[in-house]
Enzyme design. Structure first.
Site, PDB file in Angstrom:
ATOM      1  N   HIS A   1      -7.603  -5.073  -1.282  1.00 26.76           N
ATOM      2  CA  HIS A   1      -6.367  -4.338  -1.043  1.00 26.76           C
ATOM      3  C   HIS A   1      -5.492  -5.025   0.011  1.00 26.76           C
ATOM      4  O   HIS A   1      -5.955  -5.352   1.105  1.00 26.76           O
ATOM      5  CB  HIS A   1      -6.711  -2.924  -0.591  1.00 26.76           C
TER       6      HIS A   1
ATOM      7  N   SER B   1       0.832  -1.192   0.000  1.00 25.51           N
ATOM      8  CA  SER B   1       0.000   0.000   0.000  1.00 25.51           C
ATOM      9  C   SER B   1       0.875   1.254   0.000  1.00 25.51           C
ATOM     10  O   SER B   1       1.696   1.433  -0.896  1.00 25.51           O
ATOM     11  CB  SER B   1      -0.956  -0.044   1.195  1.00 25.51           C
TER      12      SER B   1
ATOM     13  N   GLU C   1      -9.512  -4.046  -6.476  1.00 23.21           N
ATOM     14  CA  GLU C   1      -8.894  -2.865  -5.862  1.00 23.21           C
ATOM     15  C   GLU C   1      -9.105  -1.624  -6.714  1.00 23.21           C
ATOM     16  O   GLU C   1      -8.830  -1.627  -7.918  1.00 23.21           O
ATOM     17  CB  GLU C   1      -7.387  -3.067  -5.706  1.00 23.21           C
TER      18      GLU C   1
END
Length: 296
Positions: free
Chosen positions: A268, A144, A238
């Site tokens: 995610h 991320s 995502e």
């Protein structure tokens, strides 16, 4: 078809209160509580270190080779997350790669806005080199925001003429502070975690007024030539999928080596749920195989 274990995770995500109703401290505590559902293996070896002023931790699965290192940067939208929240994930990567992990707690926004995180990540990498670990024995990785930060570190090292690690692993990386990818819209209905408004609000907290198009904040906008081999993993559920796809396209266009994996129906940073999600374990095994291939 995704495993049956995925739906309870999606339901849990969709049932969580809006981030707008929480303080930054509550957001941070919420991530800790989410991850604490999954106990860390008792035999995982953990040792706190001071990486030239940046708090860090060595994490190693029993039998890991101390001479091979994965330098890991955690996710959390640059405003939350820590080694604590990602210890399980790092332990899994150590297990399947046979390498030792160094995770660092870089400074977070909004208290410490951009480029504090970049500076800390570079400091931690520089400290690692002073410990006698050759760059060709290092892979940088992150998920991320940590995936975007890992890419930014590679760009900064290249531009400075400093030694690059042997490879990089980007898991669901956030690489575009302006949220301009088409998947922000096309995947909005299926992503239970990340939406455009959330991304822009987190970016505002992280940037503290800095230019969202700065290549070290949005490494998608950097020149991406001269980087080591990359593995990028992203789920097809995502909104950030295009942040991965566009990076892969730019690296390939610049003559670089990149392996882009699309994981069907995954949300995610799904390897964080590896203790209960088979696809999470499978993704970590593939990360481990990539690292073994890079480091030997």
């Amino acid at each position: 078809m995704a495993s049956k274990e995925l739906q309870p995770i999606i339901d849990m995500m969709r049932s969580r209160p809006s981030y707008k109703e929480a303080t930054i401290e509550q957001l941070r505590e919420g991530l800790v509580k989410l991850i604490q559902q999954y106990p860390v293996p008792e035999d995982l070896q953990c040792e706190a270190v001071d990486a030239d002023g940046v708090p860090g931790e060595w994490i190693a699965w029993p039998g890991a080779d101390a001479g091979r290192v994965v330098y890991y940067l955690h996710g959390g939208a640059y405003v939350r997350g820590s080694v604590d929240t990602h210890r399980n994930l790092m332990g899994g990567i150590s297990r399947y790669s046979g390498a030792r992990m160094l995770g660092v707690d870089y400074r977070l926004g909004p208290e410490h806005p951009f480029p504090a995180a970049v500076h800390d990540a570079l400091t931690g990498y520089g400290w690692l080199l002073t410990q006698g670990i050759a760059p060709e024995r290092i892979v940088i990785a992150g998920d991320s925001a940590g995936g975007g930060l890992a890419l930014a570190v590679l760009v900064a090292l290249r531009d400075a003429g400093d030694p690059l690690p042997a490879g990089g692993v980007l898991l669901s990386p956030w690489t575009d502070m302006e949220a301009t990818g088409n998947s922000i819209e096309t995947k909005a209905a299926v992503d239970p975690m990340i939406q455009r408004e959330y991304l822009l609000d987190m970016a505002k907290m992280y940037l503290g007024g800095a230019d969202p198009r700065d290549p070290l904040a949005s490494p998608l906008l950097a020149e991406l030539h001269g980087l080591p081999p990359l593995l990028i993993q992203v789920g097809t559920a995502e909104t950030l999928m295009d942040d991965s796809d566009r990076v892969a396209e730019k690296v390939e266009a610049a003559g670089g080596q990149v392996t882009l994996e699309h994981w069907d129906d995954m949300v995610h940073a799904w390897p964080l749920f590896a203790p209960v999600l088979p696809e999470g374990r499978e993704a970590i095994e593939k990360i481990g195989a990539f690292i073994k291939g890079i480091l030997g």
